[in-house]
Design an enzyme around this catalytic site. Structure first.
Site, PDB file in Angstrom:
ATOM      1  N   GLU A  15       0.819  -1.215   0.000  1.00 13.28           N
ATOM      2  CA  GLU A  15       0.000   0.000   0.000  1.00 13.28           C
ATOM      3  C   GLU A  15       0.854   1.267   0.000  1.00 13.28           C
ATOM      4  OE1 GLU A  15      -4.111  -1.600   2.094  1.00 13.28           O
ATOM      5  OE2 GLU A  15      -2.773  -0.308   3.247  1.00 13.28           O
ATOM      6  N   ASP A  31      -3.870  -9.447   8.058  1.00 13.22           N
ATOM      7  CA  ASP A  31      -2.854  -8.610   8.698  1.00 13.22           C
ATOM      8  C   ASP A  31      -2.478  -9.161  10.067  1.00 13.22           C
ATOM      9  OD1 ASP A  31      -2.805  -6.854   6.542  1.00 13.22           O
ATOM     10  OD2 ASP A  31      -4.403  -5.610   7.377  1.00 13.22           O
TER      11      ASP A  31
END
Length: 294
Positions: A138, A242
């Protein structure tokens, strides 16, 4: 153990619905929440809650969201000393729809775009102090390549979670220590869904997460291992991957074997989906150990 996370910080705007809308469709939502997020921040918080020493490298905007995200990281045991605040730029945001026991996510990068080569040049000498550097996708592709090359040259272990997969350069798999796509990402990246053959090519490097089917890896002794997912009541799957990456990184940095680290991480991920929000359900070390001991 000492772990560096170079990655994204977002504010998550999550809407809960009965199901994911189809293309062009408008449906009603049940709730709207704003919670801390970003794959980098999520993984760092997962480690922090588990008791790891974590230092974050990244950027936020000079807005209320940026201040709130810094305060949140600190409250979860993550050092924010090296996070840069970018003037006149918004903090990153993720627009999340939760429904059908699944989610869809749209990312607006904002300040995460400024985690660039000039920023890395300011902080890269600090990376030599860490047992593991953790990356996601990201932040700009060029930044990840730059950090991976630096770590490779300086013999620093790297875990790269290639999500989202857009722009992933597959040459880097030879330079990282751990590569952790989910099954959909693996199929797109490698152009095959023969996952068992895939992991055999990269023993104890390629770890494919498969949701409720668990995690697949080839061990160095030749065993193809599937660590099964723990059955649990799903509330929100946002952040489960995550949590798994963060928990695995924390265990590996602490000296655990890949097999033991994955078993620990799988339990941590299962606990995380029992509550709402990417970070809201992330477990403590004691909570994971209590489940493992049952």
């Amino acid at each position: 153990m000492k772990i560096a996370v170079v990655g994204s910080i977002n504010i998550d705007q999550s809407v809960e619905t009965d199901r994911i809308p189809r293309k062009g469709e408008t449906i009603a939502g049940q709730s709207l929440q704003y919670t801390p997020g970003g794959k980098g921040a999520n993984q760092a918080v997962a480690m922090g809650r588990l008791g790891a020493e974590v230092v974050f490298f990244g950027c936020v905007g000079d807005d209320a969201n940026g201040k709130a995200m810094l305060e949140n990281l600190e409250s979860q045991g993550v050092s924010t000393t090296h996070i840069q605040t970018i003037e006149n730029v918004p903090t990153g945001i993720a627009l999340i729809t939760v429904g059908d026991d699944d989610n869809t996510i749209i990312i607006v990068s904002g300040a995460n775009h400024y985690v660039d080569k000039p920023y890395i040049d300011k902080i890269k000498h600090y990376l030599t102090e860490f047992d593991l550097v953790v990356l996601q996708n990201e932040i700009p592709k060029e930044t990840n390549l730059y950090v991976i090359d630096f770590c490779n040259q300086n013999h620093i272990p790297v875990l790269f979670n290639p999500a989202p997969i857009e722009g992933v350069d597959m040459d880097i798999i030879e330079k990282v220590t751990y590569f952790t796509p989910n099954e959909h990402e693996a199929e797109l990246l490698f152009q095959t869904n023969d996952y068992e053959e895939l992991v055999k090519k990269y023993p104890e490097k390629l770890l494919i997460t498969m949701g409720e089917k668990g995690v697949l890896v080839q061990l160095n002794d030749g065993e193809t291992l599937t660590v099964p997912a723990r059955k649990t009541k799903v509330v929100d799957t946002t952040g489960a991957g995550d949590t798994l990456n963060g928990a695995f990184a924390m265990q590996i940095a602490g000296g655990a074997s890949v097999k033991d680290a994955l078993q620990f991480a799988n339990v941590a991920a299962s606990l995380s989906i029992e509550k709402f929000g990417a970070q809201g359900g992330m477990p403590t070390y004691e909570e994971v150990v209590n489940v493992l001991m049952k």
